[in-house]
Enzyme design. Structure first.
Site, PDB file in Angstrom:
ATOM      1  N   GLY A  33       1.311 -17.552 -16.728  1.00 55.73           N
ATOM      2  CA  GLY A  33       1.027 -16.215 -16.210  1.00 55.73           C
ATOM      3  C   GLY A  33       2.280 -15.363 -16.170  1.00 55.73           C
ATOM      4  O   GLY A  33       3.337 -15.835 -15.768  1.00 55.73           O
ATOM      5  N   ILE A 157       5.034 -16.671 -10.075  1.00 59.67           N
ATOM      6  CA  ILE A 157       4.777 -15.949  -8.819  1.00 59.67           C
ATOM      7  C   ILE A 157       4.347 -16.928  -7.730  1.00 59.67           C
ATOM      8  O   ILE A 157       4.481 -16.640  -6.558  1.00 59.67           O
ATOM      9  CB  ILE A 157       3.707 -14.832  -8.960  1.00 59.67           C
ATOM     10  CG1 ILE A 157       2.345 -15.379  -9.375  1.00 59.67           C
ATOM     11  CG2 ILE A 157       4.170 -13.755  -9.930  1.00 59.67           C
ATOM     12  CD1 ILE A 157       1.207 -14.355  -9.174  1.00 59.67           C
ATOM     13  N   ASP A 158       3.815 -18.093  -8.129  1.00 59.90           N
ATOM     14  CA  ASP A 158       3.298 -19.051  -7.149  1.00 59.90           C
ATOM     15  C   ASP A 158       4.397 -19.730  -6.332  1.00 59.90           C
ATOM     16  O   ASP A 158       4.116 -20.337  -5.305  1.00 59.90           O
ATOM     17  CB  ASP A 158       2.487 -20.138  -7.859  1.00 59.90           C
ATOM     18  CG  ASP A 158       1.182 -19.597  -8.426  1.00 59.90           C
ATOM     19  OD1 ASP A 158       0.690 -18.578  -7.889  1.00 59.90           O
ATOM     20  OD2 ASP A 158       0.667 -20.166  -9.398  1.00 59.90           O
ATOM     21  N   MET A 203      -3.470 -14.455  -5.033  1.00 63.80           N
ATOM     22  CA  MET A 203      -3.460 -15.576  -5.957  1.00 63.80           C
ATOM     23  C   MET A 203      -2.845 -16.801  -5.264  1.00 63.80           C
ATOM     24  O   MET A 203      -2.429 -16.728  -4.110  1.00 63.80           O
ATOM     25  CB  MET A 203      -2.697 -15.205  -7.218  1.00 63.80           C
ATOM     26  CG  MET A 203      -3.465 -14.201  -8.069  1.00 63.80           C
ATOM     27  SD  MET A 203      -2.605 -13.787  -9.603  1.00 63.80           S
ATOM     28  CE  MET A 203      -3.921 -12.919 -10.487  1.00 63.80           C
ATOM     29  N   ARG A 205      -3.547 -20.980  -6.330  1.00 60.32           N
ATOM     30  CA  ARG A 205      -4.672 -21.921  -6.304  1.00 60.32           C
ATOM     31  C   ARG A 205      -4.343 -23.173  -5.504  1.00 60.32           C
ATOM     32  O   ARG A 205      -5.227 -23.789  -4.913  1.00 60.32           O
ATOM     33  CB  ARG A 205      -5.105 -22.317  -7.723  1.00 60.32           C
ATOM     34  CG  ARG A 205      -5.584 -21.133  -8.570  1.00 60.32           C
ATOM     35  CD  ARG A 205      -6.477 -21.569  -9.709  1.00 60.32           C
ATOM     36  NE  ARG A 205      -7.806 -21.925  -9.230  1.00 60.32           N
ATOM     37  CZ  ARG A 205      -8.749 -21.047  -8.914  1.00 60.32           C
ATOM     38  NH1 ARG A 205      -8.551 -19.757  -9.012  1.00 60.32           N
ATOM     39  NH2 ARG A 205      -9.915 -21.464  -8.470  1.00 60.32           N
ATOM     40  N   GLN A 314      -0.797  -7.853  -8.375  1.00 62.78           N
ATOM     41  CA  GLN A 314       0.239  -8.522  -7.586  1.00 62.78           C
ATOM     42  C   GLN A 314       1.284  -9.179  -8.469  1.00 62.78           C
ATOM     43  O   GLN A 314       2.412  -9.380  -8.045  1.00 62.78           O
ATOM     44  CB  GLN A 314      -0.383  -9.526  -6.610  1.00 62.78           C
ATOM     45  CG  GLN A 314      -0.893 -10.801  -7.210  1.00 62.78           C
ATOM     46  CD  GLN A 314      -1.879 -11.510  -6.288  1.00 62.78           C
ATOM     47  OE1 GLN A 314      -1.502 -12.206  -5.372  1.00 62.78           O
ATOM     48  NE2 GLN A 314      -3.162 -11.305  -6.535  1.00 62.78           N
TER      49      GLN A 314
END
Lengths: 420, 420
Positions: A33, A157-158, A203, A205, A314
């Site tokens: 991503g 980003i996670d 976001m 997961r 985002q």
């Protein structure tokens, strides 16, 4: 921070002596991503590579490793000089990205392509899966005695990459979510009776870092968000409803920030269960987490609720990008080239935090085999599960990553009333 | 632009002679959905009022007309001087807002309160419903010989107020949506094969101005958005699916921007119909427009699709506010005070566009009875229903309202490939 992160490996580079490094072409790709600053890493690496005489061609994978396998390679030396400073401020992956898990036969094919194009330096910008890709290619090259220096550049980003203080990309998404939560809450505050419950779906997961970041504009207990739901915690509807009721009683409105994937005690994903309905073809309707929470609040508490789902905004918001994040993304790109030219191989660049005299990061290295497919979740010290809220330690950790702190919006003093 | 909008009434003020105006207190309120610049109108009005000796008290309704009826009035002269310049950049309605339709008995009560607090100047910032409220209060005051000067200040992100070239609040929401569509599309472009279809849901229950504004960053046919669905047009699933298929064939990805309320030939709202499912209690599941479109694309075209729903961000985004919009919001606030002090009553301030030498607006006035409850929808000249896309005339109209034009992000030149 976990102690493992504190090792600054910046001084312990033990690569091959420079003189013996084979000159050749450098290939860089972007994977997974995209983020608001993944191009800053590309620019950092490309600028370092363009200026080094040991590197001949500077090639880009068009759409990541999938592009490599298709021999779809871009000549980055032929791009106009003006492109790179512009890309520094351009969200998304300018080379194109992919989500592709290497098959065994792909690895042999990739090596053949490396040989054919004399690729000696391989840089891959991405998260866990991308680290795995780079690792497997490095292993295969070593096994077949092909001299390759493969370095992974962290990006997600996670924020779930291990061994790095944080991941480039996170700070910008965090800045967006913190600001957006502040802004959106202002609407609720203007008319709390209209829609007293707001759900914001982020976001993330498996890791709750993004949902947690929404609290970075929260200055006291009464400020939004009031409840944060992260995937690391089992979702319990009764407890959630009690928390919503309690916050509503106290503040007259409730802002809930929820990660996109929450699971109940049975491991059932919220918004994917039978309770949410089926469509005309009897497919279970995947309404999504936010919609499921809205329905729950409406049905069980009879409160009006609605949701915002910023989705790709985002990860892509150019206007909310964190300057600190952009600078660090650039840094890890530059350091990847330097590390490869020092003869490092099969490593990921890490960010190493220093708090003295003020917050800044240097870089380190970690073996890719330790990174690939490992997820760094929110530690217990950063999240108070009982209160569904981040802890002060989380603020200490995350605040510097978004740049300038978010101030509270000014408010009219409502104690100054007219009395006759 | 519709010809009716062109009348500059700025020079035709025909109010009462100044000397005979009764001095008294001014009361201002904010109404309906908040915007990123509704506070700029408040600041414009308050600053004009604070500096005029004919106005004694400057009062604010706490939560709009509902606050008035509760005698919940704020003393704006007692706020610190530093507040007003700050509020100029603060989204949302700082006084608090409401959605409340006046009942007959409320009107008498409001008049009693006006008398009790010697309120002679009434300013109400809002959209159609708020204009209706101000109109009814003005009529009632006139009927009972109570001297009141009631002026409505236009505000709505929906841009559906008649007789004004546009409404303050729209330009900022439009700037947000155009930028967000550009940014979010960048993510799709980085990996078109992953989620080739993106749906972005905007606000706008009856008017498509917001959805249309998403195209203000579109520079040619291939740019997103590719399809815009507005409530003024009947939703036809087959045509929509054919358009998605066609865009996908041409560009390899599709971005659809849809207003939150779309109706099919039977007047059935998309996302509220039986086809979308029922919950555990057999309530029809209101999945929302975007979710319904995602399901449609997945089921009928077997393409991966997902949606962004910025929700309240689009009306509240402080960082995306249009400077032009903010300045015009301030202007209509100032002009409302000036108009009331000239003895105008039962009127709304309008924005009158001038294109020479460059875009700017002056203000005019329109009778509230002509405004109240009338909606200005997108005219046919601005929307090509066949292609589900805005026309060049729409760009001419809307571009100046968002301030500086949005440029296209730079892209890597993918024709510069490596060949052996």
């Amino acid at each position: 921070m976990c102690p493992g992160r504190q090792t600054d490996q910046g001084t312990s580079f033990g690569g091959k002596a420079l003189a013996s490094l084979r000159s050749g072409n450098l290939l860089i790709g972007q994977s997974g991503g995209a983020t608001a600053v993944i191009n800053a890493s590309l620019v950092g690496a490309v600028e370092a590579a363009l200026n080094d005489t040991r590197i001949k061609g500077v090639y880009g994978m068009h759409y990541g490793i999938a592009g490599l396998l298709n021999e779809d390679l871009l000549d980055l030396r032929q791009q106009p000089d003006t492109l790179w400073p512009q890309l520094l401020y351009t969200p998304s992956a300018a080379l194109g990205s992919c989500r592709y898990k290497l098959k065994e036969q792909d690895i042999e094919k990739a090596l053949t392509i490396f040989r054919r194009y004399d690729i000696r330096y391989l840089l891959y910008i991405g998260g866990n899966d991308s680290a795995d890709t780079a690792h497997r290619l490095a292993l295969a090259a070593r096994k077949s005695n092909y001299e390759l220096y493969a370095i992974s550049i962290p990006k997600t980003i996670d924020n779930d990459l291990p061994f790095t203080d944080h991941s480039p990309g996170y700070g910008s998404a965090a800045r967006f979510l913190a600001t957006a939560t502040q802004d959106s809450t202002m609407n609720t505050l203007s008319m709390p009776s209209h829609y007293p419950v707001k759900i914001i779906e982020t976001m993330g997961r498996n890791a709750g870092w993004l949902a947690a970041s929404s609290a970075l504009g929260k200055h006291d207990e009464s400020d939004a968000p009031h409840i944060i739901l992260i995937p690391e915690q089992t979702f319990r509807a009764e407890r959630f409803l009690a928390q919503v009721e309690e916050a509503y009683r106290r503040y007259g409105y409730v802002v809930v920030v929820a990660s996109e994937a929450l699971r109940d005690e049975q491991g059932q994903a919220l918004g994917a269960s039978g309770q949410v309905g089926v469509d005309a073809f009897q497919h279970p309707l995947l309404s999504g987490t936010a919609q499921a929470l809205v329905e729950l609040v409406k049905q069980e508490l009879h409160l009006r609720a609605r949701f915002d789902k910023p989705g790709d905004f985002q990860r892509m918001s150019s206007r909310y990008a964190s300057p600190v994040d952009r600078q660090e993304a650039y840094l890890v790109g530059q350091e990847a080239v330097k590390a490869a030219l020092r003869g490092e191989n099969d490593k990921m660049i890490t960010l190493v935090r220093h708090d003295e005299p003020t917050y800044h990061c240097s870089t380190g290295l970690v073996d890719l085999k330790n990174v690939a497919n490992v997820q760094h979740l929110i530690p217990e010290t950063y999240f108070d599960a009982h209160n569904a809220m981040v802890t002060p330690a989380f603020y200490t950790y995350a605040q510097p990553l978004i740049g300038e702190p978010l101030t509270r919006y000014p408010r009219v003093d409502t104690t100054k009333v007219i009395t006759l």
